[in-house]
Scaffold this active site. Sequence first.
Site, short mmCIF file in Angstrom:
data_model
loop_
_atom_site.label_atom_id
_atom_site.label_comp_id
_atom_site.label_asym_id
_atom_site.label_seq_id
_atom_site.Cartn_x
_atom_site.Cartn_y
_atom_site.Cartn_z
N TYR A 1 8.93 11.70 -7.00
CA TYR A 1 9.41 10.31 -5.98
C TYR A 1 8.58 10.57 -5.24
CZ TYR A 1 13.15 12.15 -3.77
OH TYR A 1 14.29 12.45 -2.93
N GLU A 2 7.99 9.62 -4.50
CA GLU A 2 7.14 9.72 -3.06
C GLU A 2 5.77 9.79 -3.25
OE1 GLU A 2 9.48 8.26 -0.69
OE2 GLU A 2 6.97 8.34 1.06
#
Lengths: 594, 594
Positions: B441-442
């Site tokens: 993620y991110e």
Amino acid sequence: MADYKAPLRDMRFVLNEVFEVTKLWAELPALAETVDAETVEAILEEAGKVTSKSIAPLSRAADEEGCHWADGAVTTPAGFPQAYQTYAEGGWVGVGGDPTYGGMGMPKAVSAQVEEMVNSASLSFGLYPMLTAGACLSINAHASDELKAAYLPNMYAGIWAGSMCLTEPHAGTDLGIIRTKAEPQADGSYKVSGTKIFITGGEHDLTENIIHLVLAKLPDAPAGPKGISLFLVPKYRVNADGSLGARNPANCGSIEHKMGIQASATCVMNFDEAVGYLVGEPNKGLAAMFTMMNYERLGVGIQGLATGERSYQNAVEYARDRLQSRSPTGAQNKDKVADPIIVHPDVRRMLLTMKASNEGGRAFSTYVAMQLDTAKFSEDATTRKRAEDLVALLTPVAKAFLTDLGLETTVHGQQVFGGHGYIREWGQEQLVRDVRITQIYEGTNGIQALDLVGRKIVGTGGAFYNLFADEIRHFTATATASADLAEFTKPLNDAVTTLDELTAWLLDRAKNNPNEIGAASVEYLQTFGYVAYAYMWALMAKAAQGKEEQDDFYASKLGTARFYFARLLPRIHSLSASVKAGSESLFLLDAAQF
Amino acid sequence: MADYKAPLRDMRFVLNEVFEVTKLWAELPALAETVDAETVEAILEEAGKVTSKSIAPLSRAADEEGCHWADGAVTTPAGFPQAYQTYAEGGWVGVGGDPTYGGMGMPKAVSAQVEEMVNSASLSFGLYPMLTAGACLSINAHASDELKAAYLPNMYAGIWAGSMCLTEPHAGTDLGIIRTKAEPQADGSYKVSGTKIFITGGEHDLTENIIHLVLAKLPDAPAGPKGISLFLVPKYRVNADGSLGARNPANCGSIEHKMGIQASATCVMNFDEAVGYLVGEPNKGLAAMFTMMNYERLGVGIQGLATGERSYQNAVEYARDRLQSRSPTGAQNKDKVADPIIVHPDVRRMLLTMKASNEGGRAFSTYVAMQLDTAKFSEDATTRKRAEDLVALLTPVAKAFLTDLGLETTVHGQQVFGGHGYIREWGQEQLVRDVRITQIYEGTNGIQALDLVGRKIVGTGGAFYNLFADEIRHFTATATASADLAEFTKPLNDAVTTLDELTAWLLDRAKNNPNEIGAASVEYLQTFGYVAYAYMWALMAKAAQGKEEQDDFYASKLGTARFYFARLLPRIHSLSASVKAGSESLFLLDAAQF
């Protein structure tokens, strides 16, 4: 999750084109009787069908459901009992079993392919027949004819299952300190008492009976590993007429809650004066257990490959379908909002790493399987000895390296999916959780590395190693005559030289400091693995070369070989540098300073 | 699972002895007002207490329980609401927040330590305040004073939470193709409609209100990433007097079932003409979002380290307690049946790899945090620019490298436990499952690597790179004056030279083939990471040297530095060799040939 497709084309390529396996079988009379190319083709086709149609579709839901324990009984997930019956009825549990007792008698080079397929379909499912086959190997090699006749036919037929009961709460790697006891009885049987943990398939609802092979100590046994005996302890005792008798007090106290392989029952087994029968000689239980160890360890390596193959198939399908961003060289898919992610170099790097690992692993495990077959069936003592030594050398590599790459492969396969890779319904994260056990059980990969470096390299003064290195050098010397192969044989030769030097360094260092073995072991094993795969990739390139125009399969094979040499083989540089840094830096802290 | 102990000693060492952080703060007037050594000491102590006592004990059970969804409402696991209230009341949600609106105003170098502790205690728990802090950063930097005054105080106080709504089912990495729309209303507000997925903390029971920051397109927006705007969409609208008003149609349609971070609610969010307010300028939403991106990405890197630290603490305790086999140099524990496994070289190799990764990561993330603080607070334009460039360069490295090592670390931590590492109750497998999301993620780690190589290396013609490399060279030139440090500065210098050459090679190759960037990116980033950690380890060795007699801490630090240089830094050889093999081997197969 994509439908699983058994990689039959690649299996045929490895068996028939890379290794020309029928030539080996023709030299081994016992195999010449039971196996030919046509039979093998039928076996691959049928195994491909049963695993892809009956087992693979169960895998995702079975992970969610898991096994259930209630009052000592274990229920496997929905569909498992029926699928197991189908699998057993096809004869697949006994595919490698002794024909004298109803086994199919296939060589390991063939049963290895079946193992890959069943474990790709579901690692949890594949463990039940695998443990049964392993128990059968030990029984067949060491038990009395009476025990063999009483137990093997129903086990090969999949009517009864097997389990291997080794580990105790305080004794995993260190089996010498087990506490389970066996008391001799007047009738020649024993009463076995103790607690075993982590028993795969110790209890389940797939078969009428479960035959436990249990390590235990006789009353007068010496301390340590030389005081361990092996016992056959059936869940239900077997009457003289073969019918099932009394329930033995061999009970499942609970099942473990694990990271993965949720559909495989991992049991705590309590033996409370359970009736058992000695297998092999008193105090020689570990040796009797090790008969099946090489087969099982290769099988665990194949599980790493199998899980990686499933992940790869899913990842390729996703990478062809998922549209996201544009190719660095300009839009490929102008009528859509984005290009399929397979255009991106880093996605290709991940997919090719997976493909090269899986196909290299398939070739290597088949190669080791052929050594097992030679060791078992050759009638020539010299040939047999050489194969036995190669098996001893290569088994820990196959177990540890294929499963280490299994983790890397499934992690890549998850990463290709981006955020969806972390969501259970897509199936990719399950494969990471499942494959992780293969680096741990059947001797952790650290233990495999100690076995390789301590016993097989240092313990033989490098003799086993030279067998393998000489074979590679012979290949490169011969194959280099073909200028077209030089792009593969030259870096392969360099890699063997690197491994030669590392091996010589290690043999020298281990003389003066016993810590050097353990300090070097894991990274030495990985270096060895990459060199062995380079050999496999050179062999595969040789078999594919010249055919790349006629069939995409060969073009893909050659491209993947080039990728392997360009992007994966260089890993040996760092690994060997780390090994050569030696053990000093591992011992600068005392235990309290960590 | 061992009790979590906040690594305050090492945090103090990094802040005070390695970086002498108070000197930096003295140069930055805004920080000189809010922070001093005494305050920081109190903060570390208190954060250590709340995370280890109130949060860490919940982690294991929360993983088993997970979050619950019913009729749009999400319930977090038992204990989470109370723990969140305790955490919020301590002011920890706003530890880095703007004091104008009630934040604690701590520099990132301090809040980074708090982030590590809360994420070690529970990654799932830590995400709720992290997303809130991230939303606050964007609001504070881009929203109107009215919005800031209306929302920030309650968010910093932890009474309201925040979420970041970016991803849509068809648009993850490629945000340019999102479909969520925002219709302008007569009163200056907007009606936001669309579906967002993977929304961490999109709905939960921890706070009275949730403030969503949503990326959406205005009716007249240009296509692609330049047509995206950012909106503040509260779950409950806020009345003029600050009280909560009508429920906005911003509803959680379901939560995801994931590999890990089970106690973090990952939501599908449906916006159905929800009232929202523009944050920043129209069509500049991605830029407004990126304000917080560097902070969040560093925070995700810290999650990798935090999870690795928890795994390390457990593994060391287990390795000291678990008795299995004997030391290769002879029994150490003669009155027991076996030695603790910490005597075995390979167990030490795993533990030291973990320790070196965690401590290297703590130093590196603190170093990057200090650049963020300088970029934000320096009043000198040149100093600020240099720090901004370093932040731009190092943030993708921190995010990807710390989380890649987080996976390796937790896998080692699981392996140390043998079979018990695979069993959920021991807690080690959870850390592997949890940390795996941080690589995804991110912005996946592949995307971080593209950002590093494409924008920060090639995009600046190597200028940002030179800032960092020159700083290291300046350090080695100065420090080498001390002969005692040569064992660290010499290999560090060699490593920088390797990275220089690789960077030059890449800048050259990227000119002619746009595929070279993506082909090199991941392994280039990892090479960069190992060199950056070598710099950190040399700095730490310098700070520890001469004190090793007075305190075990320094002896341990120097021993770990030596291990890092001996056994981990050599990884750059293979990585750079693979990079230099170029992109060719990635493009030998067409999509159908995979």
